[in-house]
Write a protein that holds these residues in place. Structure first.
Motif, PDB file in Angstrom:
ATOM      1  N   VAL A  78      46.884  51.358  54.364  1.00  0.00           N
ATOM      2  CA  VAL A  78      47.207  49.921  54.179  1.00  0.00           C
ATOM      3  C   VAL A  78      46.105  49.195  55.148  1.00  0.00           C
ATOM      4  O   VAL A  78      45.403  48.349  54.694  1.00  0.00           O
ATOM      5  CB  VAL A  78      48.625  49.370  54.407  1.00  0.00           C
ATOM      6  N   THR A  79      46.018  49.560  56.367  1.00  0.00           N
ATOM      7  CA  THR A  79      45.164  49.035  57.266  1.00  0.00           C
ATOM      8  C   THR A  79      43.688  49.205  56.785  1.00  0.00           C
ATOM      9  O   THR A  79      42.932  48.125  56.897  1.00  0.00           O
ATOM     10  CB  THR A  79      45.483  49.554  58.706  1.00  0.00           C
ATOM     11  N   PHE A  85      38.683  45.564  52.105  1.00  0.00           N
ATOM     12  CA  PHE A  85      38.707  44.914  50.839  1.00  0.00           C
ATOM     13  C   PHE A  85      39.549  43.590  50.584  1.00  0.00           C
ATOM     14  O   PHE A  85      39.170  42.912  49.571  1.00  0.00           O
ATOM     15  CB  PHE A  85      38.940  46.052  49.538  1.00  0.00           C
ATOM     16  N   LEU A  86      40.534  43.446  51.311  1.00  0.00           N
ATOM     17  CA  LEU A  86      41.701  42.443  50.811  1.00  0.00           C
ATOM     18  C   LEU A  86      41.834  41.399  51.917  1.00  0.00           C
ATOM     19  O   LEU A  86      42.777  40.665  51.832  1.00  0.00           O
ATOM     20  CB  LEU A  86      42.696  43.302  50.569  1.00  0.00           C
ATOM     21  N   LEU A  98      50.925  42.461  60.231  1.00  0.00           N
ATOM     22  CA  LEU A  98      51.325  43.200  58.839  1.00  0.00           C
ATOM     23  C   LEU A  98      50.298  44.168  58.639  1.00  0.00           C
ATOM     24  O   LEU A  98      50.661  45.432  58.243  1.00  0.00           O
ATOM     25  CB  LEU A  98      51.050  42.124  57.653  1.00  0.00           C
ATOM     26  N   HIS A  99      49.048  44.306  59.188  1.00  0.00           N
ATOM     27  CA  HIS A  99      48.013  44.956  58.731  1.00  0.00           C
ATOM     28  C   HIS A  99      47.328  45.828  59.835  1.00  0.00           C
ATOM     29  O   HIS A  99      46.358  46.313  59.821  1.00  0.00           O
ATOM     30  CB  HIS A  99      46.960  44.198  58.135  1.00  0.00           C
ATOM     31  N   GLY A 156      40.917  43.851  41.253  1.00  0.00           N
ATOM     32  CA  GLY A 156      39.822  44.451  41.568  1.00  0.00           C
ATOM     33  C   GLY A 156      40.159  45.986  41.990  1.00  0.00           C
ATOM     34  O   GLY A 156      39.252  46.938  42.340  1.00  0.00           O
ATOM     35  N   LEU A 157      41.456  46.325  42.589  1.00  0.00           N
ATOM     36  CA  LEU A 157      41.959  47.701  43.042  1.00  0.00           C
ATOM     37  C   LEU A 157      42.845  48.147  42.378  1.00  0.00           C
ATOM     38  O   LEU A 157      42.946  49.290  41.735  1.00  0.00           O
ATOM     39  CB  LEU A 157      42.209  47.471  44.471  1.00  0.00           C
TER      40      LEU A 157
END
Length: 249
Positions: A78-79, A85-86, A98-99, A156-157
């Motif tokens: 996730v990180t 990308f996000l 969160l990330h 996009g993913l």
């Protein structure tokens, strides 16, 4: 077309980040319960046919081990994906919570806790990922969207309207999980080598809390899951003394 909603909290359960934060929360609760119960009641042991003594893991220990394997791998994924990308325009503290923090906690757990990391346990985060993918497919088929009305949860993913890109994302994500498991396994192995080499000969049979790990009957004293697994190598949960020449080489 699905109705556009402006309340982001209504979409909490569609994101892998939120799933993983929830898993992390459950893991921390289970770990705390195990720590308290093991400190109060101690561990149970079984003697094998060869005379080795093994920790008798309870369901709650296995659950903690499972949750750790899942969250520490997926949080890394996730990180990496989010910051690559996000990245979104949200408050920095929330962004890090969160990330970034879950990934950091996973790495710290591998370093300071003795719960073993095994290569074959990569199946658990992979299985977790498959469950999430099935959810996203059902969500898309039911007409679900993200808060901006996009058909893809991660445009996009991960968007089943574009199966080619989605399949590439899935393949790369699975490969990344396997790589992260290898890295975490290597970190665990290095840590255990350092622990063994830093243990002096005079303290070979002394537990992490300064007490002898074996009682008068030859049975180990009842410490916590962490203390017993860490001091005895952790790889196979065997309670063999580190004083053996084979282990000290």
């Amino acid at each position: 077309m699905a109705t556009l909603q402006t309340n982001p909290s209504a979409y909490f359960f569609i994101y892998l980040t939120d799933w993983t934060v929830l898993i992390l929360t459950i893991y921390l609760v289970v770990a705390f319960i195990n720590l308290v119960l093991d400190r109060k009641h101690g561990m149970n042991y079984n003697r094998t046919d060869r005379g080795d003594i093994q920790i008798a893991l309870r369901f709650r220990h296995k659950l903690q081990w499972l949750l750790l394997n899942v969250y520490m791998n997926v949080s890394i994924l996730v990180t990496v994906i989010y910051w690559s990308f996000l990245r979104a325009s949200i408050p920095i503290l929330l962004d890090l919570t969160l990330h970034a923090f879950p990934c950091l906690l996973g790495l710290i757990d591998v370093i300071i806790t003795p719960i073993p990391v095994r290569l074959q346990h990569a199946v658990y985060p992979l299985g977790y990922g498959v469950v999430y993918l099935i959810f996203t497919l059902i969500y898309w088929a039911a007409g679900g969207t993200d808060p901006n009305g996009n058909t893809g949860i991660y445009p996009g993913l991960l968007d089943w309207e574009d199966p080619g890109t989605t399949c590439i994302t899935i393949a790369c994500s699975m490969g990344a999980v396997l790589i992260s498991q290898v890295i975490l396994w290597g970190m665990f192995k290095i840590k255990m080598v350092i622990i063994r080499r830093c243990s002096s000969t005079s303290n070979d049979e002394v537990g992490l809390d300064g007490e002898n790990t074996q009682g008068d009957s030859g049975e180990p004293e009842r410490g916590t899951f962490y203390e017993n697994v860490a001091f005895n190598g952790g790889d196979d949960m065997n309670m063999q003394s580190l004083s053996s020449k084979e282990q000290c080489k």
